[in-house]
Design an enzyme around this catalytic site. Structure first.
Site, PDB file in Angstrom:
ATOM      1  N   ASP A  36     -22.215  -1.909 -10.340  1.00 24.30           N
ATOM      2  CA  ASP A  36     -22.287  -2.037  -8.771  1.00 24.30           C
ATOM      3  C   ASP A  36     -20.917  -2.099  -8.328  1.00 24.30           C
ATOM      4  O   ASP A  36     -20.412  -2.317  -7.228  1.00 24.30           O
ATOM      5  CB  ASP A  36     -22.703  -3.424  -8.342  1.00 24.30           C
ATOM      6  N   GLY A  37     -19.834  -1.698  -9.323  1.00 18.79           N
ATOM      7  CA  GLY A  37     -18.388  -1.321  -8.672  1.00 18.79           C
ATOM      8  C   GLY A  37     -17.504  -2.588  -8.776  1.00 18.79           C
ATOM      9  O   GLY A  37     -16.267  -2.369  -8.687  1.00 18.79           O
ATOM     10  N   GLU A  38     -18.035  -3.848  -9.177  1.00 17.51           N
ATOM     11  CA  GLU A  38     -17.144  -4.733  -9.171  1.00 17.51           C
ATOM     12  C   GLU A  38     -16.488  -5.006 -10.492  1.00 17.51           C
ATOM     13  O   GLU A  38     -16.624  -4.052 -11.397  1.00 17.51           O
ATOM     14  CB  GLU A  38     -17.878  -6.144  -9.272  1.00 17.51           C
ATOM     15  N   GLN A  95       3.865  -0.451   7.081  1.00 15.57           N
ATOM     16  CA  GLN A  95       3.307  -1.132   8.208  1.00 15.57           C
ATOM     17  C   GLN A  95       3.838  -2.738   8.429  1.00 15.57           C
ATOM     18  O   GLN A  95       3.284  -3.628   8.256  1.00 15.57           O
ATOM     19  CB  GLN A  95       1.844  -1.212   7.853  1.00 15.57           C
ATOM     20  N   HIS A 129      12.675  -2.027   6.435  1.00 16.58           N
ATOM     21  CA  HIS A 129      13.098  -1.589   7.844  1.00 16.58           C
ATOM     22  C   HIS A 129      13.041  -2.697   8.815  1.00 16.58           C
ATOM     23  O   HIS A 129      14.100  -3.492   9.041  1.00 16.58           O
ATOM     24  CB  HIS A 129      12.142  -0.393   8.307  1.00 16.58           C
ATOM     25  N   ASP A 168      15.887  10.448   7.794  1.00 17.34           N
ATOM     26  CA  ASP A 168      15.861   9.800   9.249  1.00 17.34           C
ATOM     27  C   ASP A 168      16.917   8.659   9.322  1.00 17.34           C
ATOM     28  O   ASP A 168      17.368   8.377   8.119  1.00 17.34           O
ATOM     29  CB  ASP A 168      14.501   9.091   9.374  1.00 17.34           C
ATOM     30  N   LYS A 191      14.772  11.238  13.069  1.00 11.04           N
ATOM     31  CA  LYS A 191      13.452  11.804  13.164  1.00 11.04           C
ATOM     32  C   LYS A 191      12.404  11.025  14.095  1.00 11.04           C
ATOM     33  O   LYS A 191      12.607   9.936  14.554  1.00 11.04           O
ATOM     34  CB  LYS A 191      12.924  10.960  11.594  1.00 11.04           C
ATOM     35  N   ARG A 193       8.189  10.714  14.548  1.00  9.60           N
ATOM     36  CA  ARG A 193       7.153  10.952  14.010  1.00  9.60           C
ATOM     37  C   ARG A 193       6.080  10.946  15.054  1.00  9.60           C
ATOM     38  O   ARG A 193       5.954  10.116  16.005  1.00  9.60           O
ATOM     39  CB  ARG A 193       6.712   9.961  13.097  1.00  9.60           C
ATOM     40  N   ASP A 218      15.400  10.216  -0.019  1.00  9.94           N
ATOM     41  CA  ASP A 218      14.655   9.582   0.908  1.00  9.94           C
ATOM     42  C   ASP A 218      13.733   8.535  -0.091  1.00  9.94           C
ATOM     43  O   ASP A 218      13.777   8.772  -1.361  1.00  9.94           O
ATOM     44  CB  ASP A 218      13.357  10.213   1.650  1.00  9.94           C
TER      45      ASP A 218
HETATM   46  C1  R5P Z   1       9.646   6.488   6.298  1.00  7.21           C
HETATM   47  O1  R5P Z   1      10.211   5.910   7.278  1.00  7.21           O
HETATM   48  C2  R5P Z   1      10.036   6.594   5.030  1.00  7.21           C
HETATM   49  O2  R5P Z   1      11.298   6.278   4.562  1.00  7.21           O
HETATM   50  C3  R5P Z   1       9.764   8.237   4.464  1.00  7.21           C
HETATM   51  O3  R5P Z   1      10.700   8.845   5.110  1.00  7.21           O
HETATM   52  C4  R5P Z   1       8.308   8.465   4.878  1.00  7.21           C
HETATM   53  O4  R5P Z   1       7.256   7.350   4.395  1.00  7.21           O
HETATM   54  C5  R5P Z   1       8.030  10.024   4.190  1.00  7.21           C
HETATM   55  O5  R5P Z   1       6.707   9.986   4.689  1.00  7.21           O
HETATM   56  P1  R5P Z   1       5.872  11.291   4.667  1.00  7.21           P
HETATM   57  O6  R5P Z   1       6.553  11.890   3.292  1.00  7.21           O
HETATM   58  O7  R5P Z   1       4.719  11.187   4.575  1.00  7.21           O
HETATM   59  O8  R5P Z   1       6.550  12.259   5.727  1.00  7.21           O
END
Ligand code: R5P
Length: 301
Positions: A36-38, A95, A129, A168, A191, A193, A218
């Site tokens: 069942d996926g558990e 997030q 961040h 960024d 940057k 988005r 990055d």
């Molecule tokens: C965002 O603030 C991170 O430092 C990366 O720049 C970001 O997560 C990169 O995401 P993606 O590869 O989807 O552009």
């Protein structure tokens, strides 16, 4: 301090590398799914009174989290002295705010969940961040290992006259650190988005780029739209094809194809998320962070 036990939760080679660096006994986690996926997990060792490190890969986290929680809870019930989480990539940290009314702030929810099941957390360069330190969201001790020393060493060995470029403003923390370690200049883009797969970049301090080989650094490469836009912007302005260095190689969907098509000189990542581009070893740094946690008095971790 007795020899810790290190349980492999989806981490594979990274668990082996961590166990070696820590001098820990490596134990595979027995696990399977019911029809069942558990999930079912089993700890096939006597853990009573022992410190146990869960070496867990948590990229693509949702299918893995329940296994991690079951393992951590079982270890406590079986009498482990302490249960520590060592995850090379800490998910959900982007997030870090409620950007749209009603959204969950996943970084806080995730940290509360993990803090309820483990005694301490170690990771590599979490995306910090708007949240500035893990202690703001985790209620258990946390340690961060940094990829900058290993990335700087790789650049020094492979690239002549580099200029380190951040895609960024958030990346300036890593970019400045890497650049300072090899006495190279650095600059960042600004940057905007527009969506999961759409970003635009505007250069800042472009004069620092002339006559040098750009190295874009990055933390996370997810859809790779950010890296690809940085490569395209640099190439459009006539600079040498840039190298792309990422810490966490998520490369979801068509990310690898999109970034390759942008025309970088090369793409290299750290080994926090298993990917063919892994060339920079950071498990020793993560092991050092775990070692610090193990050295804390038992009531502190
Ligand atoms: C965002 O603030 C991170 O430092 C990366 O720049 C970001 O997560 C990169 O995401 P993606 O590869 O989807 O552009």
């Amino acid at each position: 301090m007795t020899t810790p036990l290190l349980v492999d939760v989806f981490a594979g080679d990274r668990a082996t590398a961590l166990a070696t660096a820590l001098g820990a006994e490596l134990l595979p986690l027995e696990r399977r799914r019911f029809p069942d996926g558990e999930s079912l997990v089993r700890i096939a060792a006597d853990v009573a009174g022992r410190d146990v490190v869960l070496a867990a890969a948590l990229d693509d986290p949702d299918p893995k989290l329940m296994t991690l929680i079951l393992a951590a809870d079982a270890l406590r019930e079986l009498g482990a002295a302490r249960v520590l989480l060592a995850t090379p990539y800490l998910p959900y940290m982007r997030q870090d705010a409620r950007f749209v009314p009603g959204e969950a702030v996943a970084a806080r929810s995730f940290a509360r969940l993990i803090s309820a099941y483990v005694d301490a957390v170690a990771t590599v360069d979490p995306h910090l961040h708007r949240i500035h330190a893990l202690s703001q969201v985790f209620s258990v001790p946390a340690r961060v290992a940094h990829a900058a020393p290993a990335m700087a060493a790789w650049i020094a060995e492979h690239i002549a006259d580099p200029v380190i470029v951040g895609p960024d403003e958030e990346s300036e923390q890593w970019v400045a650190d890497v650049a300072a370690r090899i006495q190279a200049p650095h600059t960042v883009f600004i940057k905007t988005r527009h969506g999961d797969h759409s970003v635009t970049l505007v250069p800042r301090d472009a004069e620092r780029l002339s006559g040098r080989t750009p190295v874009i650094v990055d933390d996370i490469v997810s859809t790779a739209r950010t890296m690809a836009a940085a490569v395209e912007a640099l190439r459009a302005q006539g600079y040498a094809p840039p190298w792309c260095l990422g810490v966490h190689a998520l490369f979801v969907g068509d990310a690898w194809a999109v970034l390759s098509a942008a025309g970088p000189a090369g793409i290299v990542t750290c080994d926090t998320v298993a990917h063919p581009s892994n060339a920079i070893a950071v498990m020793p740094a993560l092991a050092a962070a775990v070692h610090e946690l193990l050295a804390l008095p038992p009531c502190a971790a």
